[in-house]
Design an enzyme around this catalytic site. Sequence first.
Site, PDB file in Angstrom:
ATOM      1  CB  CYS A  45      -0.965  -0.144   1.013  1.00  0.00           C
ATOM      2  SG  CYS A  45      -1.978   1.421   1.062  1.00  0.00           S
ATOM      3  CD  GLN A  46       5.900   2.993  -2.512  1.00  0.00           C
ATOM      4  OE1 GLN A  46       5.671   1.762  -3.438  1.00  0.00           O
ATOM      5  NE2 GLN A  46       6.819   3.515  -2.270  1.00  0.00           N
TER       6      GLN A  46
END
Length: 113
Positions: A45-46
């Site tokens: 999750c970036q």
Amino acid sequence: NNPPYNTGAFRFELTFSPHHPLEPPCAMIRTPIYHPSVDLEGRVCQPLTTHAHWEPTTRAIQVLQDLLLQLDSPDLQRVLRPDVARELQERPEEFRRRAEEHTRLHAEPRPDP
């Protein structure tokens, strides 16, 4: 660089599309890691690498630096594993123990400096 992950080395993979730099790369962690922002397949999750936040001027080193910062300091706003995030928030000692054990079992030895 920080506990509970600093006892091992983790492999990252950046995949660039033929349309790079107009499209963001895909960042994956190939070494299993016990982390709230990394799912079981290694997806991260970036926000930096989402189409909504991507800037064509962003360099690969910036993506890697953001990824390392996130791994060293888990952000509970960037969650792919809610159970792990809840454990980190409610039982940090248990989270650290599990993450250290997972690192010991799956991470590679760190290279000598």
